[in-house]
Design an enzyme around this catalytic site. Sequence first.
Site, PDB file in Angstrom:
ATOM      1  CD  GLU A  34      -2.982  -0.654  -0.098  1.00  0.00           C
ATOM      2  OE1 GLU A  34      -3.085   0.527  -0.488  1.00  0.00           O
ATOM      3  OE2 GLU A  34      -3.545  -1.593  -0.668  1.00  0.00           O
ATOM      4  CE1 TYR A 114      -6.942   3.199  -0.138  1.00  0.00           C
ATOM      5  CE2 TYR A 114      -4.594   3.189   0.393  1.00  0.00           C
ATOM      6  CZ  TYR A 114      -5.663   2.683  -0.317  1.00  0.00           C
ATOM      7  OH  TYR A 114      -5.464   1.651  -1.177  1.00  0.00           O
ATOM      8  CG  ASP A 132      -8.377   5.129  -3.697  1.00  0.00           C
ATOM      9  OD1 ASP A 132      -9.592   5.159  -3.991  1.00  0.00           O
ATOM     10  OD2 ASP A 132      -7.562   4.389  -4.284  1.00  0.00           O
TER      11      ASP A 132
END
Length: 357
Positions: A34, A114, A132
Amino acid sequence: MNSFSDILLAWYRDNRRALPWREVKDPYLIWVSEIILQQTRVAQGYDYYARFVQRFPDVKSLAEADGDEVMRYWQGLGYYSRARNLHEAARSLQDGVFPDTYEGVRSMKGVGDYTAAAICSFAYGMPYAVVDGNVYRVLSRYFGIDTPIDSTAGKKTFSALAQEVLDKKRPGDYNQAIMDFGALVCTPQSPQCLFCPLAESCAALASGQVSALPVKQHKTKQTDRYFNYLLVVLGREDTLIRKRTGDDIWKNLFELPLLETSKDMSVEEFLASDILADFLQGHAEAVIRPLARDVKHVLSHRIIHAHFYEVVLPEGTETFAGYQRVRLVDLERYAFPRLLHAFLEKLLKNGDDSCKM
Ligand code: SF4
């Protein structure tokens, strides 16, 4: 009628992208993927991810690594604070154990809402919705919401809506589904409305607002910066570099001597400038010539206009304060920003006579 999330999950079942980090439940690997994928295209991130986790397969190996080595594995990806935060966060985890609560994950350095939602939903199946750029776009179009996504009200509205439509039984799959859908179907330009499974009930399509949504209130302002890099050649084989330590872009990466000017300078202006004279401190024997000019490097908030000069100094010249002397052939051992990396790669491959960028 199927719900928004049912349609997305059905679409995802047939269209999911097979990515290596999707096949794992290890929160560390998901975290690394991520962070790498923030601001990075999947195709580019893929190789970085593979190399990174091969060298640092778990929290412990990352925590024990040297900072310069971590930066080397990140070189070229940009947004270097992500690598510094990743490293710092790994070092702060007690006994190399990854947190298993949302609050614990969210409190890690460099982990925002997020990333915490992504890790917790993918690794632990916890019901946290990711928000996002893709999610903003799909939600604002499908539900026809024109509140600016970069306003406080917009952030609140969209995260509440994202949480509301989240499939609580399959939060990981649902989060992946809506992000993939935004990346592949409901794209920023030319969305595939004609083939979209949500088209029948899409508010933006019905009202002709697809290209107007989502709304942003601020455009990103970019400032111009003018960098003059010096490839100092000492005794034919050595050069000078230093680590950037100031509170600026590219912190902890290495660089050639850099003379930044407030405006763009022609070769003549630069050669006659005080800033160059200050750097050379009376080395009248220096032979200077331009190597590459007008190299434009665009970052999110800045446009770098770079010029490169070769400065040849005779053997025996004292090393300049604040710089370390290294062999030209050893430059590849250091992590440089992408702009410099590209220049040096060409230089070392082709020789300095053919270094045109
Ligand atoms: S119909 Fe078009 S705008 Fe609406 S969700 Fe589908 S791709 Fe996006």
